[in-house]
Design an enzyme around this catalytic site. Structure first.
Site, PDB file in Angstrom:
ATOM      1  N   THR A 176      29.435 -48.339   4.598  1.00 40.44           N
ATOM      2  CA  THR A 176      28.419 -49.101   3.861  1.00 40.44           C
ATOM      3  C   THR A 176      28.688 -50.597   3.873  1.00 40.44           C
ATOM      4  O   THR A 176      27.860 -51.370   3.387  1.00 40.44           O
ATOM      5  CB  THR A 176      28.344 -48.630   2.393  1.00 40.44           C
ATOM      6  OG1 THR A 176      29.615 -48.827   1.770  1.00 40.44           O
ATOM      7  CG2 THR A 176      27.942 -47.173   2.313  1.00 40.44           C
ATOM      8  N   ILE A 184      36.779 -48.722  -1.618  1.00 41.17           N
ATOM      9  CA  ILE A 184      36.444 -50.085  -1.200  1.00 41.17           C
ATOM     10  C   ILE A 184      34.926 -50.286  -1.173  1.00 41.17           C
ATOM     11  O   ILE A 184      34.381 -51.165  -1.835  1.00 41.17           O
ATOM     12  CB  ILE A 184      37.035 -50.402   0.190  1.00 41.17           C
ATOM     13  CG1 ILE A 184      38.562 -50.242   0.170  1.00 41.17           C
ATOM     14  CG2 ILE A 184      36.647 -51.820   0.612  1.00 41.17           C
ATOM     15  CD1 ILE A 184      39.280 -51.120  -0.839  1.00 41.17           C
ATOM     16  N   ARG A 195      32.962 -46.601 -37.533  1.00 44.93           N
ATOM     17  CA  ARG A 195      32.153 -47.257 -38.567  1.00 44.93           C
ATOM     18  C   ARG A 195      32.691 -48.652 -38.845  1.00 44.93           C
ATOM     19  O   ARG A 195      31.929 -49.580 -39.097  1.00 44.93           O
ATOM     20  CB  ARG A 195      32.152 -46.417 -39.848  1.00 44.93           C
ATOM     21  CG  ARG A 195      31.318 -45.149 -39.738  1.00 44.93           C
ATOM     22  CD  ARG A 195      31.213 -44.431 -41.056  1.00 44.93           C
ATOM     23  NE  ARG A 195      32.505 -43.991 -41.556  1.00 44.93           N
ATOM     24  CZ  ARG A 195      32.957 -44.190 -42.794  1.00 44.93           C
ATOM     25  NH1 ARG A 195      32.218 -44.866 -43.652  1.00 44.93           N
ATOM     26  NH2 ARG A 195      34.135 -43.738 -43.168  1.00 44.93           N
ATOM     27  N   LYS A 221      52.217 -42.337 -43.803  1.00 41.84           N
ATOM     28  CA  LYS A 221      51.274 -43.128 -44.593  1.00 41.84           C
ATOM     29  C   LYS A 221      51.364 -44.573 -44.117  1.00 41.84           C
ATOM     30  O   LYS A 221      52.452 -45.151 -44.100  1.00 41.84           O
ATOM     31  CB  LYS A 221      51.644 -43.034 -46.088  1.00 41.84           C
ATOM     32  CG  LYS A 221      50.560 -43.556 -47.018  1.00 41.84           C
ATOM     33  CD  LYS A 221      49.365 -42.613 -47.089  1.00 41.84           C
ATOM     34  CE  LYS A 221      48.420 -43.003 -48.215  1.00 41.84           C
ATOM     35  NZ  LYS A 221      48.989 -42.689 -49.554  1.00 41.84           N
ATOM     36  N   HIS A 222      50.254 -45.143 -43.718  1.00 35.63           N
ATOM     37  CA  HIS A 222      50.207 -46.511 -43.213  1.00 35.63           C
ATOM     38  C   HIS A 222      51.233 -46.736 -42.103  1.00 35.63           C
ATOM     39  O   HIS A 222      51.983 -47.720 -42.109  1.00 35.63           O
ATOM     40  CB  HIS A 222      50.401 -47.507 -44.351  1.00 35.63           C
ATOM     41  CG  HIS A 222      49.307 -47.445 -45.374  1.00 35.63           C
ATOM     42  ND1 HIS A 222      47.985 -47.644 -45.074  1.00 35.63           N
ATOM     43  CD2 HIS A 222      49.356 -47.174 -46.697  1.00 35.63           C
ATOM     44  CE1 HIS A 222      47.259 -47.515 -46.173  1.00 35.63           C
ATOM     45  NE2 HIS A 222      48.063 -47.221 -47.167  1.00 35.63           N
ATOM     46  N   GLY A 229      47.067 -38.314 -49.441  1.00 26.27           N
ATOM     47  CA  GLY A 229      46.179 -39.034 -48.531  1.00 26.27           C
ATOM     48  C   GLY A 229      46.833 -39.405 -47.221  1.00 26.27           C
ATOM     49  O   GLY A 229      46.351 -40.301 -46.525  1.00 26.27           O
ATOM     50  N   GLU A 239      44.585 -36.475 -45.136  1.00 27.64           N
ATOM     51  CA  GLU A 239      43.540 -37.014 -44.272  1.00 27.64           C
ATOM     52  C   GLU A 239      43.424 -36.248 -42.960  1.00 27.64           C
ATOM     53  O   GLU A 239      42.330 -35.906 -42.516  1.00 27.64           O
ATOM     54  CB  GLU A 239      43.816 -38.491 -43.976  1.00 27.64           C
ATOM     55  CG  GLU A 239      43.634 -39.425 -45.161  1.00 27.64           C
ATOM     56  CD  GLU A 239      42.187 -39.854 -45.332  1.00 27.64           C
ATOM     57  OE1 GLU A 239      41.306 -39.328 -44.637  1.00 27.64           O
ATOM     58  OE2 GLU A 239      41.954 -40.730 -46.182  1.00 27.64           O
ATOM     59  N   ASN A 267      62.520 -54.018 -41.458  1.00 28.42           N
ATOM     60  CA  ASN A 267      63.858 -53.436 -41.389  1.00 28.42           C
ATOM     61  C   ASN A 267      63.807 -51.990 -41.897  1.00 28.42           C
ATOM     62  O   ASN A 267      63.215 -51.732 -42.928  1.00 28.42           O
ATOM     63  CB  ASN A 267      64.830 -54.237 -42.250  1.00 28.42           C
ATOM     64  CG  ASN A 267      65.158 -55.590 -41.651  1.00 28.42           C
ATOM     65  OD1 ASN A 267      65.570 -55.665 -40.517  1.00 28.42           O
ATOM     66  ND2 ASN A 267      65.022 -56.650 -42.431  1.00 28.42           N
ATOM     67  N   ASP A 294      76.676 -56.013 -47.342  1.00 30.46           N
ATOM     68  CA  ASP A 294      75.970 -55.685 -48.578  1.00 30.46           C
ATOM     69  C   ASP A 294      74.996 -54.520 -48.413  1.00 30.46           C
ATOM     70  O   ASP A 294      74.867 -53.671 -49.297  1.00 30.46           O
ATOM     71  CB  ASP A 294      75.244 -56.910 -49.139  1.00 30.46           C
ATOM     72  CG  ASP A 294      74.317 -57.583 -48.125  1.00 30.46           C
ATOM     73  OD1 ASP A 294      74.222 -57.092 -46.985  1.00 30.46           O
ATOM     74  OD2 ASP A 294      73.686 -58.608 -48.487  1.00 30.46           O
ATOM     75  N   ARG A 354      69.405 -50.500 -30.569  1.00 26.71           N
ATOM     76  CA  ARG A 354      68.626 -50.704 -31.782  1.00 26.71           C
ATOM     77  C   ARG A 354      67.186 -50.228 -31.564  1.00 26.71           C
ATOM     78  O   ARG A 354      66.736 -50.048 -30.431  1.00 26.71           O
ATOM     79  CB  ARG A 354      68.632 -52.164 -32.201  1.00 26.71           C
ATOM     80  CG  ARG A 354      67.711 -53.058 -31.388  1.00 26.71           C
ATOM     81  CD  ARG A 354      67.732 -54.493 -31.870  1.00 26.71           C
ATOM     82  NE  ARG A 354      66.668 -55.267 -31.244  1.00 26.71           N
ATOM     83  CZ  ARG A 354      66.604 -56.589 -31.246  1.00 26.71           C
ATOM     84  NH1 ARG A 354      67.562 -57.298 -31.826  1.00 26.71           N
ATOM     85  NH2 ARG A 354      65.604 -57.219 -30.666  1.00 26.71           N
ATOM     86  N   HIS A 401      57.992 -53.415 -34.958  1.00 26.47           N
ATOM     87  CA  HIS A 401      57.246 -54.408 -35.716  1.00 26.47           C
ATOM     88  C   HIS A 401      55.767 -54.049 -35.784  1.00 26.47           C
ATOM     89  O   HIS A 401      55.295 -53.200 -35.056  1.00 26.47           O
ATOM     90  CB  HIS A 401      57.418 -55.798 -35.101  1.00 26.47           C
ATOM     91  CG  HIS A 401      58.799 -56.338 -35.299  1.00 26.47           C
ATOM     92  ND1 HIS A 401      59.787 -56.195 -34.344  1.00 26.47           N
ATOM     93  CD2 HIS A 401      59.370 -56.979 -36.336  1.00 26.47           C
ATOM     94  CE1 HIS A 401      60.907 -56.768 -34.792  1.00 26.47           C
ATOM     95  NE2 HIS A 401      60.676 -57.249 -35.993  1.00 26.47           N
TER      96      HIS A 401
END
Length: 538
Positions: A79, A138, A227, A289-290, A319, A342, A432, A492, A534, A538
């Site tokens: 083509t 192509i 939505r 959750k979250h 929830g 949920e 953290n 600490d 580690r 984030h």
């Protein structure tokens, strides 16, 4: 320098007298072509598409009759010819273009129906390099882009789902297609070729080990329009990528209302976490959750694992999202539906479990068909203002690490099992991250704090709250182990964990003050293990 437009007025309705059809996916092709022919449209086609139409009894012109040149090189060239692209790109109302068409005997092509070689499916099947390259289309993208560019005169159909709309438009407008539909189809066609090129370039970069190509593209196919996004004033949609990974993108929703943006984000986090746990070793449940776990546990059954996970933080679990590493059974379902949830996501679900969940009409039940592979690599993307951050998925797994005991006391067998469990969970907690574990269950989770000691204290506080809610005399952090997603910069945070009752610690190590932290652990009688890896999230 940009090409200057002649600003020829664009007609609203354009008749379709001649159509070029060349498709890999032949779904609905014969019906579509039959309808076109019934409207008096002349059909031109190539290769297998022409054969399929001819076998259906349709009169169809072979592309070689248009070009005056045979298909060559195993169909690689058929083509890519001025007789095709001139017919696609000519501005019919431009006197110069019209004169060129007459001079060279080029007939206009008013409708193009093209979908592309199945490159994504070929790669997903595990094809070798040569086979993948052979499935890079192509001619298809060239015709698609040409027709879409010239949508002022050409109707570009790239998706079988649009066949009915095109036939309806032609029928309603006496064999003509309105501009609004031509524009919509052109946009869709450009988006398809962009996603196709993204799949090809992404695969090629991975195939040659190019970790940071000079240009990067990502493509996806619309799965659903939501939505709203994270908040009601934000628009959102869900797109599927070529990556074949069990999870929310592969899931079948068996019941419940439409998933929201936040549901999908949280459900993905839940399923990725629970997929870290081999169902051949023990049933596991994660409650999210979250996007953070509020309870993770293993047990002898999924119901027991759920009960142990729920006990970690029953308030936050309300929830939430529940993910299981095995098929949802009736016993687990009966327990899960006792509180507002949920989403439930699992590899499969029994008929009895589905019936139990069905009583909660808004509760979404998703089955994925399998677990995600925590060791499988892929690229993940995050947008920032004016750019994209691209990195490998975190495929680090504690079972693959060379763990190093750095304290005078080595962890017991039970402590080591819980330490590995805790570090596996910490990988999926926002930094953290501090995770307390006892007997194969989280008993306190501290997530997303600006300092590690705050995460330690919050996790301990949540454990205390859970103990009070359950009527227990003391929190289950007493006698637990604790994981940190990154090193303790000071002693600490470790001492806060010891005060909460932890007896053993797992952390990456690598701080300038490792010696100080190790000395503090020895003084407190703690066992501590370094992972050397580690898990910032984030």
């Amino acid at each position: 320098m940009a090409v200057v437009s002649k600003h020829v007025p664009v007609p609203d309705l354009v008749p379709v007298k001649r159509a070029l059809l060349s498709v890999s996916d032949k779904t609905g092709l014969v019906d579509f072509a039959t309808a076109l022919a019934g409207l008096g449209v002349e059909l031109v086609s190539t290769g297998g598409t022409r054969a399929a139409l001819a076998d259906a009894g349709l009169e169809v012109i072979d592309i070689s009759e248009v070009t005056g040149f045979p298909e060559i090189m195993d169909g690689r060239v058929k083509t890519l010819h001025p007789m095709v692209h001139g017919g696609l790109l000519a501005i019919r109302d431009d006197a110069d273009h019209a004169a060129a068409m007459r001079e060279h005997g080029i007939a206009g092509i008013d409708l193009v129906c093209v979908n592309l070689y199945p490159f994504e499916e070929t790669v997903a099947s595990g094809a070798d390099f040569a086979t993948a390259i052979e499935n890079v289309d192509i001619g298809g993208p060239a015709m698609t882009r040409a027709a879409a560019k010239n949508h002022a005169y050409v109707t570009m159909v790239s998706d079988p789902a649009d066949y009915p709309a095109v036939i309806e438009a032609l029928t309603s407008h006496s064999g003509q297609v309105p501009l609004a539909l031509r524009k919509r189809l052109a946009q869709k066609a450009f988006a398809r070729t962009a996603a196709y090129d993204a799949a090809v370039s992404g695969w090629f970069a991975a195939a040659i080990g190019e970790d940071a190509p000079a240009h990067v593209a990502f493509g996806g196919k619309l799965s659903s329009v939501m939505r709203y996004g994270e908040n009601p004033h934000q628009k959102a949609a869900f797109y599927l990528t070529p990556e074949k990974r069990f999870g929310v993108a592969t899931a079948r929703q068996l019941q419940g209302k439409e998933l929201s943006y936040n549901n999908i984000n949280d459900t993905d986090a839940a399923f990725e976490l629970v997929s870290e746990f081999d169902p051949g070793i023990a049933p596991a449940v994660a409650i999210i959750k979250h996007a953070n776990p509020c309870g993770v546990a293993t047990g002898t059954t999924l119901r027991e694992a759920y009960e142990k996970a729920l006990a970690c933080d029953p308030v936050s679990a309300f929830g939430g999202i529940v993910a299981l590493n095995g098929p949802l059974d009736a016993d687990a379902a009966e327990e899960i539906v006792k509180i507002f949830t949920e989403v439930i996501i699992a590899p499969e679900a029994s008929e009895e479990a589905m019936a139990i969940v069905a009583a909660k009409k808004n509760l979404r039940l998703l089955v994925t068909g399998g677990l995600a592979d925590p060791r499988a690599g892929a690229r993940i993307v995050r947008s920032v203002a004016g750019g994209l951050l691209v990195q490998d998925r975190d495929t680090g797994t504690v079972d693959d690490l060379d763990l190093k005991v750095v304290t005078k006391r080595a962890p017991s067998e039970r402590e080591m099992a819980d330490l590995k469990f805790a570090f596996r969970v910490a990988k999926h907690v926002k930094s953290n991250a501090i995770v307390y574990v006892q007997d194969g269950a989280t008993v306190g989770v501290g997530a997303g704090q600006m300092s590690r000691i705050d995460s330690s204290r919050i996790a301990a506080r949540k454990a205390q709250d859970a103990a009070e809610a359950a009527g227990n005399a003391e929190p289950r952090t007493i006698g637990s182990v604790v994981a940190s997603d990154a090193f303790f910069p000071f002693a600490d945070g470790l001492l806060a964990a010891a005060e909460a009752g932890a007896t053993a610690i797992i952390q990456p190590g690598g701080s300038m003050r490792d010696a100080e932290v190790i000395a503090a652990a020895d003084e407190a009688g703690l066992a501590m293990v370094f992972t050397g890896m580690r898990h910032f999230r984030h």
